[in-house]
Design a protein around this motif. Structure first.
Motif, PDB file in Angstrom:
ATOM      1  N   ASP A   1      58.365  27.214  39.672  1.00 39.28           N
ATOM      2  CA  ASP A   1      59.345  27.724  39.620  1.00 39.28           C
ATOM      3  C   ASP A   1      60.735  26.815  39.597  1.00 39.28           C
ATOM      4  N   GLY A   2      60.346  25.518  39.388  1.00 41.86           N
ATOM      5  CA  GLY A   2      61.458  24.650  39.292  1.00 41.86           C
ATOM      6  C   GLY A   2      61.693  23.873  40.712  1.00 41.86           C
TER       7      GLY A   2
ATOM      8  N   GLY B   1      55.992  24.585  53.376  1.00 42.26           N
ATOM      9  CA  GLY B   1      56.011  25.770  52.863  1.00 42.26           C
ATOM     10  C   GLY B   1      56.789  25.975  51.664  1.00 42.26           C
ATOM     11  N   HIS B   2      56.913  26.801  50.957  1.00 48.15           N
ATOM     12  CA  HIS B   2      57.883  27.307  49.815  1.00 48.15           C
ATOM     13  C   HIS B   2      57.717  29.075  49.765  1.00 48.15           C
ATOM     14  N   THR B   3      59.019  29.397  49.582  1.00 44.08           N
ATOM     15  CA  THR B   3      59.104  30.771  49.281  1.00 44.08           C
ATOM     16  C   THR B   3      59.627  31.109  48.049  1.00 44.08           C
ATOM     17  N   TYR B   4      58.963  32.080  47.001  1.00 45.82           N
ATOM     18  CA  TYR B   4      59.240  32.435  45.948  1.00 45.82           C
ATOM     19  C   TYR B   4      60.265  33.347  45.773  1.00 45.82           C
ATOM     20  N   MET B   5      61.418  33.304  45.097  1.00 48.92           N
ATOM     21  CA  MET B   5      62.542  34.126  45.106  1.00 48.92           C
ATOM     22  C   MET B   5      62.395  35.472  43.918  1.00 48.92           C
ATOM     23  N   GLU B   6      61.465  35.091  43.288  1.00 52.17           N
ATOM     24  CA  GLU B   6      61.243  36.144  42.006  1.00 52.17           C
ATOM     25  C   GLU B   6      59.837  36.363  41.611  1.00 52.17           C
ATOM     26  N   MET B   7      59.258  37.101  41.088  1.00 52.43           N
ATOM     27  CA  MET B   7      58.137  37.403  40.652  1.00 52.43           C
ATOM     28  C   MET B   7      57.729  36.569  39.469  1.00 52.43           C
TER      29      MET B   7
ATOM     30  N   TYR C   1      52.970  31.599  37.776  1.00 50.34           N
ATOM     31  CA  TYR C   1      53.514  30.278  37.833  1.00 50.34           C
ATOM     32  C   TYR C   1      52.289  29.429  37.910  1.00 50.34           C
ATOM     33  N   THR C   2      52.623  28.083  37.328  1.00 51.04           N
ATOM     34  CA  THR C   2      51.490  27.147  37.353  1.00 51.04           C
ATOM     35  C   THR C   2      51.840  26.133  38.708  1.00 51.04           C
ATOM     36  N   VAL C   3      51.269  26.206  39.745  1.00 52.60           N
ATOM     37  CA  VAL C   3      51.295  25.414  40.706  1.00 52.60           C
ATOM     38  C   VAL C   3      50.502  24.356  40.504  1.00 52.60           C
ATOM     39  N   THR C   4      51.187  22.816  40.710  1.00 50.18           N
ATOM     40  CA  THR C   4      50.425  21.806  40.431  1.00 50.18           C
ATOM     41  C   THR C   4      50.399  20.866  41.769  1.00 50.18           C
ATOM     42  N   ALA C   5      49.486  20.233  42.413  1.00 49.92           N
ATOM     43  CA  ALA C   5      49.573  19.389  43.597  1.00 49.92           C
ATOM     44  C   ALA C   5      49.201  18.049  43.126  1.00 49.92           C
ATOM     45  N   ILE C   6      49.940  17.089  43.561  1.00 52.14           N
ATOM     46  CA  ILE C   6      49.900  15.605  43.219  1.00 52.14           C
ATOM     47  C   ILE C   6      50.077  14.888  44.498  1.00 52.14           C
TER      48      ILE C   6
END
Length: 121
Positions: free
Chosen positions: A39-40, A65-71, A76-81
Motif C-alpha cells: 500500500d506504499g 507491525g503495520h495497520t492498513y488504512m484502506e481495504m 495487496y502484494t506483501v513482499t518480505a526482503i
C-alpha cells in the motif's frame, strides 16, 4: 541447524558441505527484514516479530507491525526482503558476505461492519 521450512523461523542457520574434498562451512544470520506492505508503506523489522496473542486485542505489535488504512481492491502484494550476513570458511580462507532473499504473497484486507439492532419486545 534450525528447520528452515518453518515460516516463523529466525536464524542463524549453519550448514557444512564437502565439495570436491573441500569442506565448506557457512552461517547465515538475518540482520533485518524490510516489509513492502503493498500500500506504499515499508516496515523494517530487526527481529522475527511477535506472534499474535488475543491479549494484544487491537494494540499495535510490540515489535514490528503495520495497520492498513484502506481495504484491498482486490489484494495487496506483501513482499518480505530479508538481509542476511553470511560468514563462510573453506580451505583456510574465510569471509563475510551480505545477501538478500525475497518472498511475496497477495493478501486481502477487508472490513467488518457491525449493526446493533434493538430487540423487539
Amino acid at each position: 541447524m534450525k528447520n528452515t521450512d518453518d515460516p516463523r523461523a529466525w536464524g542463524p542457520y549453519t550448514a557444512t558441505e564437502s565439495v570436491d574434498g573441500l569442506q565448506v562451512k557457512a552461517t547465515a544470520t538475518p540482520l533485518f527484514i524490510t516489509w513492502d506492505m503493498g500500500d506504499g508503506a515499508q516496515v523494517v523489522c530487526h527481529t522475527s516479530g511477535t506472534p499474535y496473542s488475543e491479549r494484544y486485542g487491537r494494540e499495535e505489535s510490540p515489535s514490528c507491525g503495520h495497520t492498513y488504512m484502506e481495504m484491498s481492491d482486490p489484494t495487496y502484494t506483501v513482499t518480505a526482503i530479508t538481509t542476511w550476513s553470511v560468514e563462510w570458511s573453506a580451505g583456510g580462507e574465510s569471509g563475510v558476505i551480505e545477501t538478500v532473499t525475497r518472498s511475496s504473497q497477495p493478501v486481502v484486507i477487508g472490513e467488518l461492519h457491525a449493526l446493533n439492532v434493538k430487540p423487539k419486545g
